[in-house]
Design a protein around this motif. Structure first.
Motif, mmCIF file in Angstrom:
data_model
loop_
_atom_site.group_PDB
_atom_site.id
_atom_site.type_symbol
_atom_site.label_atom_id
_atom_site.label_comp_id
_atom_site.label_asym_id
_atom_site.label_seq_id
_atom_site.Cartn_x
_atom_site.Cartn_y
_atom_site.Cartn_z
ATOM 1 N N ALA A 105 14.821 58.988 16.543
ATOM 2 C CA ALA A 105 13.428 58.244 16.449
ATOM 3 C C ALA A 105 13.310 56.905 17.398
ATOM 4 O O ALA A 105 12.448 56.842 18.094
ATOM 5 N N GLU A 106 14.182 56.188 16.961
ATOM 6 C CA GLU A 106 14.373 54.950 17.750
ATOM 7 C C GLU A 106 14.506 55.094 19.376
ATOM 8 O O GLU A 106 13.767 54.441 20.059
ATOM 9 N N ALA A 107 15.343 55.980 19.686
ATOM 10 C CA ALA A 107 15.453 56.460 21.026
ATOM 11 C C ALA A 107 14.199 56.835 21.885
ATOM 12 O O ALA A 107 13.739 56.694 22.909
ATOM 13 N N LEU A 108 13.432 57.931 20.981
ATOM 14 C CA LEU A 108 11.968 58.338 21.382
ATOM 15 C C LEU A 108 11.148 57.221 21.501
ATOM 16 O O LEU A 108 10.150 57.127 22.525
ATOM 17 N N LYS A 109 11.034 56.324 20.319
ATOM 18 C CA LYS A 109 10.058 55.206 20.700
ATOM 19 C C LYS A 109 10.394 54.656 21.605
ATOM 20 O O LYS A 109 9.390 54.013 22.251
ATOM 21 N N LYS A 110 11.604 53.939 22.049
ATOM 22 C CA LYS A 110 11.941 53.137 23.341
ATOM 23 C C LYS A 110 11.555 53.965 24.317
ATOM 24 O O LYS A 110 10.802 53.221 25.323
ATOM 25 N N LEU A 111 11.750 55.296 24.533
ATOM 26 C CA LEU A 111 11.292 56.019 25.840
ATOM 27 C C LEU A 111 9.792 55.916 25.943
ATOM 28 O O LEU A 111 9.209 55.669 26.998
ATOM 29 N N LEU A 112 8.979 56.034 24.943
ATOM 30 C CA LEU A 112 7.556 56.119 24.889
ATOM 31 C C LEU A 112 6.975 54.589 25.299
ATOM 32 O O LEU A 112 6.110 54.362 26.041
ATOM 33 N N GLU A 113 7.532 53.736 24.702
ATOM 34 C CA GLU A 113 7.032 52.231 24.921
ATOM 35 C C GLU A 113 7.834 51.852 26.444
ATOM 36 O O GLU A 113 6.886 51.275 27.220
ATOM 37 N N ASP A 114 8.757 52.393 26.895
ATOM 38 C CA ASP A 114 9.209 51.916 28.562
ATOM 39 C C ASP A 114 8.162 52.664 29.351
ATOM 40 O O ASP A 114 7.965 52.167 30.355
ATOM 41 N N ALA A 115 7.437 53.881 28.814
ATOM 42 C CA ALA A 115 6.749 54.339 29.766
ATOM 43 C C ALA A 115 5.022 53.962 29.527
ATOM 44 O O ALA A 115 4.190 54.219 29.987
ATOM 45 N N GLY A 116 5.108 52.894 28.656
ATOM 46 C CA GLY A 116 3.815 52.234 28.652
ATOM 47 C C GLY A 116 2.965 52.510 27.470
ATOM 48 O O GLY A 116 1.805 52.023 27.222
ATOM 49 N N ALA A 117 3.459 53.356 26.542
ATOM 50 C CA ALA A 117 2.479 53.581 25.299
ATOM 51 C C ALA A 117 2.993 52.589 24.181
ATOM 52 O O ALA A 117 4.188 51.891 24.158
ATOM 53 N N LYS A 118 2.303 52.694 22.939
ATOM 54 C CA LYS A 118 2.545 51.890 21.842
ATOM 55 C C LYS A 118 2.936 53.158 20.940
ATOM 56 O O LYS A 118 2.225 54.046 20.547
ATOM 57 N N ALA A 119 3.811 52.855 20.174
ATOM 58 C CA ALA A 119 4.646 53.910 19.361
ATOM 59 C C ALA A 119 5.027 53.170 18.053
ATOM 60 O O ALA A 119 5.380 51.893 18.033
ATOM 61 N N GLU A 120 5.253 53.937 16.895
ATOM 62 C CA GLU A 120 5.996 53.133 15.817
ATOM 63 C C GLU A 120 6.670 54.576 15.110
ATOM 64 O O GLU A 120 6.368 55.534 15.286
ATOM 65 N N ILE A 121 7.315 54.147 14.235
ATOM 66 C CA ILE A 121 8.262 55.135 13.338
ATOM 67 C C ILE A 121 7.887 54.929 11.960
ATOM 68 O O ILE A 121 7.624 53.734 11.387
ATOM 69 N N LYS A 122 7.859 56.040 11.278
ATOM 70 C CA LYS A 122 7.054 56.226 9.850
ATOM 71 C C LYS A 122 8.074 57.000 9.239
ATOM 72 O O LYS A 122 8.800 57.769 9.547
#
Length: 122
Positions: A105-122
């Protein structure tokens, strides 16, 4: 020379999230099983023991200014087609992946944020 559990753990520990996703799919195909968690009802379920959360959901809150890059990350992480990934990104906030480990989850969140998205883990 036989491969030990430590050798396997070392190899898995050095893999990327995408490689791990491919590995899980290969296990599912080879052995005819599913990595999806199953709910088990019984006396243990009635005990209502509070445990540490082991499954997490990565939520895409918004795609930011780089929508195409976010769609690429979503496609790679989920295996969705272009239209499905675009619909998921356009429909934010939405879950990108559910019931995954904290590290994934943390790795995917980082990938999304690196691409410019805002993401969160629940």
């Amino acid at each position: 020379m036989a491969i030990t559990k430590d050798d396997i753990l070392e190899a898995v520990g050095s893999m990327t999230v995408m490689d791990l996703n491919d590995l899980v799919k290969a296990f599912e195909e080879k052995f005819g099983v599913s990595a999806a968690s199953m709910a088990v009802a019984g006396p243990a379920a009635a005990a209502a023991v509070v445990e540490e959360q082991t499954e997490f959901t990565v939520m895409l809150q918004s795609f930011g200014e780089k929508k195409v890059e976010v769609i690429k990350v979503v496609r790679a992480a989920t295996g969705l087609g272009l239209k499905e990934a675009k619909d998921l990104v356009d429909g934010a906030p939405k879950a990108v992946k559910e019931a995954i480990s904290k590290a994934d989850a943390e790795a995917l969140k980082k990938l999304l944020e690196d691409a410019g998205a805002k993401a969160e883990i629940k």
